[in-house]
Enzyme design. Structure first.
Site, PDB file in Angstrom:
ATOM      1  N   VAL A   1       0.704  -1.202   0.035  1.00  0.00           N
ATOM      2  CA  VAL A   1      -0.088   0.138  -0.014  1.00  0.00           C
ATOM      3  C   VAL A   1       0.900   1.275   0.213  1.00  0.00           C
ATOM      4  CG1 VAL A   1      -0.369   0.345   2.463  1.00  0.00           C
ATOM      5  CG2 VAL A   1      -2.012   0.904   0.813  1.00  0.00           C
ATOM      6  N   TYR A   2       2.180   1.180   0.238  1.00  0.00           N
ATOM      7  CA  TYR A   2       3.108   2.326   0.197  1.00  0.00           C
ATOM      8  C   TYR A   2       3.060   3.199  -0.926  1.00  0.00           C
ATOM      9  CZ  TYR A   2       4.493   0.771   5.033  1.00  0.00           C
ATOM     10  OH  TYR A   2       4.618   0.337   6.142  1.00  0.00           O
ATOM     11  N   SER A   3       2.573   4.202  -1.164  1.00  0.00           N
ATOM     12  CA  SER A   3       2.500   4.761  -2.518  1.00  0.00           C
ATOM     13  C   SER A   3       1.879   3.824  -3.470  1.00  0.00           C
ATOM     14  CB  SER A   3       3.981   5.424  -3.036  1.00  0.00           C
ATOM     15  OG  SER A   3       4.349   6.411  -2.235  1.00  0.00           O
TER      16      SER A   3
END
Length: 327
Positions: free
Chosen positions: A60-62
């Site tokens: 989900v990071y970026s």
């Protein structure tokens, strides 16, 4: 650099883990302080030069960009067998049904997407980013077991949740002969110590390695109270939600960190991390470095050994805090 085993496994990891949430694309992420790929690569390369072999990211990071940046950098700067790559799943990756969570469908899809972005055939540690109330834990644990048996992950871990939930997951895995969690990535630092009540004793009893996130309380443990604000401190709404409500009571702890840093003639980060590193069963704090100096400060903390009375002095002002991070 110092190395240790991750919990009761045979896996060797550096005592500092580089967290990669700060590498990505601010147009695709809620944080405006993230580094783009060009600026991220020198930080990752420096981490390797300092002996860090443990890297933590999440799908989900970026929305996948962090995994892509990390994967390309490690391919250019390191040998795959010499690094330990950890990633996570749970957060929403696309709109509509089945866009997130810990269903069998999500797990078997997201591991393949993560492997493609990371440019590797396997991850060393595949973690559930949070608990999923909408999916039976039996379904989640069996799917994770199948991921391991397929050779797509070497170990599995979990992140912030209630201790009873973590114990239930461990029990379900043991009951069915499925792969057990070997690590817990939770919220732990000098101004948030609620995990000491139940989660840390549980992890000690079960041989679980603890890899805390936010070990410096988003920088609050590293600077003067009321000092000049940074871009992150001004725009990081998650950090504000974690710490603003208890700022008045946390100030005494922050001031004692500064006092001991002056006594030892080291940066304040050394003291805050040295406190974490002496706490059982902490394996490796996850450092969200976005500057070379952040890495150097973190690694330097390994040379600081706090006396028992210094640990007690740092801990004494702490008061109970609202639970933050489980959801």
């Amino acid at each position: 650099m110092e190395y240790t085993k991750l919990g009761s496994t045979g896996l060797d990891v550096s005592r500092i883990c580089l967290g990669c949430m700060g590498f990505g694309d601010k147009e695709r992420w809620i944080h405006q302080w993230v580094l783009n790929e060009e600026d991220s690569r020198p930080v990752i390369q420096k981490a390797l030069e300092l002996g860090i072999n443990f890297f933590d990211t999440a799908n989900v990071y970026s929305i996948g960009r962090s995994e892509e940046i990390l994967g390309r950098a490690l391919k250019d700067f390191a040998k795959r067998d010499e690094v330990v790559i950890a990633t996570k799943l749970h957060g929403k990756m696309h709109e509509g049904p089945n866009g997130g969570g810990l269903s069998r469908k999500a797990i078997l899809s997201e591991i393949d997407h993560s492997l493609k972005r990371l440019g590797t055939d396997y991850v060393d540690l595949y973690q559930i980013h949070r608990w999923d109330d909408a999916t039976p834990i039996e379904e989640t644990m069996e799917a994770l077991h199948d991921v391991v048996k397929a050779g797509k992950a070497r170990y599995i871990g979990a992140s912030a949740m209630w201790a009873w939930q973590f114990q239930r997951a461990l029990h379900v895995a043991e009951k069915h002969g499925w792969t057990r969690f070997v690590s817990m990535q939770n919220h732990l630092n000098l101004i948030y110590r609620e995990e000491e009540r139940e989660m840390l004793p549980l992890c000690r009893a079960e041989g679980i390695g603890v890899i805390p996130y936010s070990p410096l309380a988003s920088g609050r443990l590293t600077r003067d109270w009321g000092s000049e604000r940074t871009l992150r401190s001004e725009t990081d709404t998650i950090a504000k939600s974690k710490y603003d409500a208890t700022a008045d009571t946390d100030r005494q702890v922050v001031e004692r960190v500064a006092e001991l840093a002056q006594k030892h003639r080291v940066p304040r980060a050394h003291i805050a991390l040295a406190w974490l590193l002496q706490k059982r069963p902490v394996t490796a704090p996850i450092i969200g470095a976005t500057k070379i100096s952040h890495l150097e400060d973190a690694v330097g903390a390994l040379s600081v050994k706090l006396a028992a009375e210094e640990v007690a002095y740092l801990e004494e002002p702490y008061v109970p805090h609202p639970i933050i991070g489980h959801q």
